[in-house]
Design a protein around this motif. Structure first.
Motif, PDB file in Angstrom:
ATOM      1  N   LYS A  55       0.698  -1.045   0.106  1.00 32.62           N
ATOM      2  CA  LYS A  55       0.101   0.283   0.429  1.00 32.62           C
ATOM      3  C   LYS A  55       0.821   1.080  -0.257  1.00 32.62           C
ATOM      4  N   ILE A  56       0.340   2.384  -0.373  1.00 35.22           N
ATOM      5  CA  ILE A  56       1.345   3.784  -0.748  1.00 35.22           C
ATOM      6  C   ILE A  56       1.911   4.382   0.640  1.00 35.22           C
ATOM      7  N   PRO A  57       0.805   3.707   1.621  1.00 38.19           N
ATOM      8  CA  PRO A  57       1.949   3.989   3.298  1.00 38.19           C
ATOM      9  C   PRO A  57       3.170   3.216   3.619  1.00 38.19           C
ATOM     10  N   GLU A  58       3.256   2.096   3.052  1.00 42.25           N
ATOM     11  CA  GLU A  58       3.768   1.141   3.393  1.00 42.25           C
ATOM     12  C   GLU A  58       4.851   1.276   2.430  1.00 42.25           C
ATOM     13  N   ALA A  59       4.907   1.629   0.964  1.00 40.53           N
ATOM     14  CA  ALA A  59       5.847   1.803   0.051  1.00 40.53           C
ATOM     15  C   ALA A  59       6.298   3.144   0.557  1.00 40.53           C
ATOM     16  N   MET A  60       5.732   4.340   1.191  1.00 43.08           N
ATOM     17  CA  MET A  60       6.289   5.474   1.229  1.00 43.08           C
ATOM     18  C   MET A  60       7.433   4.873   2.765  1.00 43.08           C
ATOM     19  N   GLU A  61       7.338   4.473   3.729  1.00 42.35           N
ATOM     20  CA  GLU A  61       7.687   4.250   4.609  1.00 42.35           C
ATOM     21  C   GLU A  61       9.477   2.820   4.220  1.00 42.35           C
ATOM     22  N   LEU A  62       8.762   2.828   3.162  1.00 40.68           N
ATOM     23  CA  LEU A  62      10.123   1.159   2.957  1.00 40.68           C
ATOM     24  C   LEU A  62      11.535   2.141   1.927  1.00 40.68           C
ATOM     25  N   LEU A  63      11.021   3.688   1.405  1.00 38.68           N
ATOM     26  CA  LEU A  63      11.698   4.295   0.826  1.00 38.68           C
ATOM     27  C   LEU A  63      11.147   5.999   0.969  1.00 38.68           C
TER      28      LEU A  63
END
Length: 72
Positions: free
Chosen positions: A19-27
């Motif tokens: 999900k976008i919030p997860e991708a935000m955290e990963l990146l």
């Protein structure tokens, strides 16, 4: 009959879609930057219904893109 063994805590399961919030955290980038990169075609996404998801492969491709740009 014994209960099935619980998964080992050392086993890491990698998700296929984030999900976008997860991708935000990963990146380690903000929501604004994520959507700017998506609009610019630099970060691929897919849609499932109304939900926008980032494939795990797209995250790896984006990191590789950043590394190539840094090497210039």
């Amino acid at each position: 009959m014994p209960a099935p063994a619980a998964p080992s805590p050392s086993v890491t399961v990698r998700k296929a879609l984030w999900k976008i919030p997860e991708a935000m955290e990963l990146l380690s980038i903000s929501r604004t930057v994520i959507y700017e990169q998506i609009r610019a075609g630099r970060l691929r996404t897919v849609k499932c219904g109304r939900t926008r998801l980032v494939p795990d492969t797209a995250i790896a491709e984006y990191v590789a893109l950043l590394e190539r740009e840094t090497g210039r």
